[in-house]
Design an enzyme around this catalytic site. Structure first.
Site, PDB file in Angstrom:
ATOM      1  N   TRP A  10      58.175  39.657 -52.246  1.00 30.69           N
ATOM      2  CA  TRP A  10      58.782  39.490 -53.518  1.00 30.69           C
ATOM      3  C   TRP A  10      59.821  38.453 -53.623  1.00 30.69           C
ATOM      4  O   TRP A  10      60.398  37.978 -54.922  1.00 30.69           O
ATOM      5  CB  TRP A  10      59.412  40.869 -54.022  1.00 30.69           C
ATOM      6  CG  TRP A  10      58.285  41.938 -54.407  1.00 30.69           C
ATOM      7  CD1 TRP A  10      56.950  41.740 -54.472  1.00 30.69           C
ATOM      8  CD2 TRP A  10      58.502  43.210 -54.928  1.00 30.69           C
ATOM      9  NE1 TRP A  10      56.480  42.691 -54.960  1.00 30.69           N
ATOM     10  CE2 TRP A  10      57.301  43.804 -55.131  1.00 30.69           C
ATOM     11  CE3 TRP A  10      59.649  43.852 -54.972  1.00 30.69           C
ATOM     12  CZ2 TRP A  10      57.391  45.057 -55.519  1.00 30.69           C
ATOM     13  CZ3 TRP A  10      59.648  45.107 -55.458  1.00 30.69           C
ATOM     14  CH2 TRP A  10      58.520  45.777 -55.624  1.00 30.69           C
ATOM     15  N   LYS A  11      60.371  37.808 -52.490  1.00 28.85           N
ATOM     16  CA  LYS A  11      61.586  36.953 -52.587  1.00 28.85           C
ATOM     17  C   LYS A  11      62.728  37.714 -53.412  1.00 28.85           C
ATOM     18  O   LYS A  11      62.892  38.882 -53.225  1.00 28.85           O
ATOM     19  CB  LYS A  11      61.046  35.600 -53.105  1.00 28.85           C
ATOM     20  CG  LYS A  11      59.736  35.209 -52.556  1.00 28.85           C
ATOM     21  CD  LYS A  11      59.525  33.735 -52.723  1.00 28.85           C
ATOM     22  CE  LYS A  11      58.098  33.368 -52.106  1.00 28.85           C
ATOM     23  NZ  LYS A  11      58.030  32.032 -52.002  1.00 28.85           N
ATOM     24  N   HIS A  94      61.017  33.150 -42.682  1.00 29.23           N
ATOM     25  CA  HIS A  94      60.502  32.423 -43.808  1.00 29.23           C
ATOM     26  C   HIS A  94      60.963  30.943 -44.017  1.00 29.23           C
ATOM     27  O   HIS A  94      62.132  30.745 -43.712  1.00 29.23           O
ATOM     28  CB  HIS A  94      60.660  33.133 -44.950  1.00 29.23           C
ATOM     29  CG  HIS A  94      59.880  32.885 -46.235  1.00 29.23           C
ATOM     30  ND1 HIS A  94      59.889  31.567 -46.878  1.00 29.23           N
ATOM     31  CD2 HIS A  94      58.522  33.465 -46.465  1.00 29.23           C
ATOM     32  CE1 HIS A  94      59.180  31.679 -47.659  1.00 29.23           C
ATOM     33  NE2 HIS A  94      58.155  32.639 -47.542  1.00 29.23           N
ATOM     34  N   GLU A  96      61.513  29.258 -46.189  1.00 27.41           N
ATOM     35  CA  GLU A  96      62.955  29.172 -47.271  1.00 27.41           C
ATOM     36  C   GLU A  96      64.203  29.671 -46.690  1.00 27.41           C
ATOM     37  O   GLU A  96      65.296  29.000 -46.892  1.00 27.41           O
ATOM     38  CB  GLU A  96      62.810  30.088 -48.491  1.00 27.41           C
ATOM     39  CG  GLU A  96      61.651  29.532 -49.398  1.00 27.41           C
ATOM     40  CD  GLU A  96      61.007  30.580 -50.334  1.00 27.41           C
ATOM     41  OE1 GLU A  96      61.222  31.673 -50.264  1.00 27.41           O
ATOM     42  OE2 GLU A  96      60.060  30.077 -51.027  1.00 27.41           O
ATOM     43  N   GLU A 166      52.270  29.725 -42.747  1.00 20.08           N
ATOM     44  CA  GLU A 166      52.602  29.136 -44.022  1.00 20.08           C
ATOM     45  C   GLU A 166      52.850  27.862 -44.306  1.00 20.08           C
ATOM     46  O   GLU A 166      54.057  27.443 -43.939  1.00 20.08           O
ATOM     47  CB  GLU A 166      53.814  30.144 -44.656  1.00 20.08           C
ATOM     48  CG  GLU A 166      53.672  31.371 -44.580  1.00 20.08           C
ATOM     49  CD  GLU A 166      54.386  32.144 -45.585  1.00 20.08           C
ATOM     50  OE1 GLU A 166      53.716  32.715 -46.432  1.00 20.08           O
ATOM     51  OE2 GLU A 166      55.664  32.266 -45.867  1.00 20.08           O
ATOM     52  N   GLY A 172      54.362  28.314 -53.213  1.00 16.72           N
ATOM     53  CA  GLY A 172      54.781  28.478 -54.368  1.00 16.72           C
ATOM     54  C   GLY A 172      54.307  27.013 -55.192  1.00 16.72           C
ATOM     55  O   GLY A 172      55.168  26.876 -56.433  1.00 16.72           O
ATOM     56  N   GLY A 233      53.358  35.406 -51.924  1.00 17.76           N
ATOM     57  CA  GLY A 233      54.574  35.363 -52.760  1.00 17.76           C
ATOM     58  C   GLY A 233      54.418  35.775 -54.196  1.00 17.76           C
ATOM     59  O   GLY A 233      54.316  36.973 -54.737  1.00 17.76           O
ATOM     60  N   GLY A 234      54.075  34.546 -55.062  1.00 15.49           N
ATOM     61  CA  GLY A 234      54.030  34.822 -56.380  1.00 15.49           C
ATOM     62  C   GLY A 234      52.926  35.939 -56.783  1.00 15.49           C
ATOM     63  O   GLY A 234      53.306  36.574 -57.801  1.00 15.49           O
TER      64      GLY A 234
HETATM   65  C1  PEP Z   1      55.526  33.215 -49.607  1.00 26.67           C
HETATM   66  O1  PEP Z   1      56.432  32.938 -50.012  1.00 26.67           O
HETATM   67  O2  PEP Z   1      55.606  33.707 -48.413  1.00 26.67           O
HETATM   68  C2  PEP Z   1      54.541  32.696 -50.061  1.00 26.67           C
HETATM   69  C3  PEP Z   1      53.306  32.373 -49.512  1.00 26.67           C
HETATM   70  O3  PEP Z   1      54.762  32.407 -51.592  1.00 26.67           O
HETATM   71  P1  PEP Z   1      53.471  31.891 -52.369  1.00 26.67           P
HETATM   72  O4  PEP Z   1      52.183  32.827 -52.315  1.00 26.67           O
HETATM   73  O5  PEP Z   1      54.115  31.940 -53.874  1.00 26.67           O
HETATM   74  O6  PEP Z   1      53.065  30.331 -52.108  1.00 26.67           O
END
Ligand code: PEP
Length: 253
Positions: A10-11, A94, A96, A166, A172, A233-234
């Protein structure tokens, strides 16, 4: 039979009431693979999420942790605190956090060790930037992360780590790695793990893909032999989308 894990990241989204609403909605979906699904929430939501998901089989966890058990680390959360909340999973490394919060392979390695000692499943994120991929160095880069992150972790513990590939350029951005690109790197990571440990450890490891996975592309990605699920994520913020991805995995298992 291939094993899957569908993990929602969910971030920094959702307050408590939204968390409970999401959990109730997800439970109402009656997922056929609830035991292979988990939601990684902000620290402030975890207690309510855990309560709301009780008895559903759906797992829950955190997005980060500190490697020290307690002390003068203002703003940080420890493994004992996560244990107290009953979490089953925790994201580590992650991109981020690596990019904005100075996470390094050294701190990732320490976090993996303390989570494993506590019986919490780490979801370790690795992945290259667009610049690295365009320069053709993505395998060297990702192998470097994997080797450094697993340093000093014995095989029996390593097998309990979930790795999420990732690519930073796909997170994102709406730009998904092609199923072939994702498969190629997940298979490569499995080979690196087999090289560090042995083939059974590599073969047994859950390796996820993350980067703009959504209902429209999930089935094709998840069908690839070395992709054991997704870190999402999203698309994990909406019950319908997240449940659709979980069902896509269930249909393949
Ligand atoms: C994530 O934050 O791990 C991710 C994969 O985000 P998204 O699916 O939004 O690209």
């Amino acid at each position: 039979m291939k094993k899957f894990l569908i993990a929602g990241n969910w971030k920094m989204n959702k307050i408590s009431s939204e968390t409970v609403e999401f959990a109730e909605g997800l439970k109402a979906k009656g997922l056929s693979n609830a035991g292979d699904v988990c939601v990684l929430a902000p620290f402030t939501d975890i207690r309510d999420l855990g309560k709301a998901l009780e008895g559903s089989g759906i797992g829950f966890g955190a997005q980060n942790v500190h490697f020290e058990p307690s002390g003068a680390y203002t703003g940080e959360i420890s493994v004992p605190m996560l244990e107290d909340l009953g979490v089953g999973y925790c994201i580590v490394g992650h991109s981020e956090r690596r990019e904005y919060f100075a996470e390094t392979d050294e701190t990732v390695n320490k976090k993996l060790k303390v989570l494993l000692a506590a019986g919490i499943t780490p979801i370790l994120c690795v992945g290259e930037s667009l610049e690295v991929r365009e320069g053709g160095g993505e395998q060297t880069f990702v192998a470097g992360q994997v080797v450094a992150d697993f340093a000093g972790i014995p095989a029996e513990d390593a097998a309990r780590v979930v790795v999420a590939y990732e690519p930073i350029w796909a997170i994102g951005t709406g730009k998904t790695a092609t199923p072939d690109q994702a498969e190629e790197m997940c298979a490569f990571i499995r080979g690196v793990i087999s090289g560090i440990y042995d083939n059974p450890t590599g073969d047994a490891m859950l390796i996820l893909y993350g980067g703009s996975m959504k209902p429209s592309n999930a089935a094709e990605l998840l069908a690839k032999p070395d992709i054991n699920g997704g870190l999402i994520g999203g698309a994990s913020l909406k019950v319908d989308d997240f449940a659709a991805i979980a069902e896509a995995a269930a249909a393949l298992s």
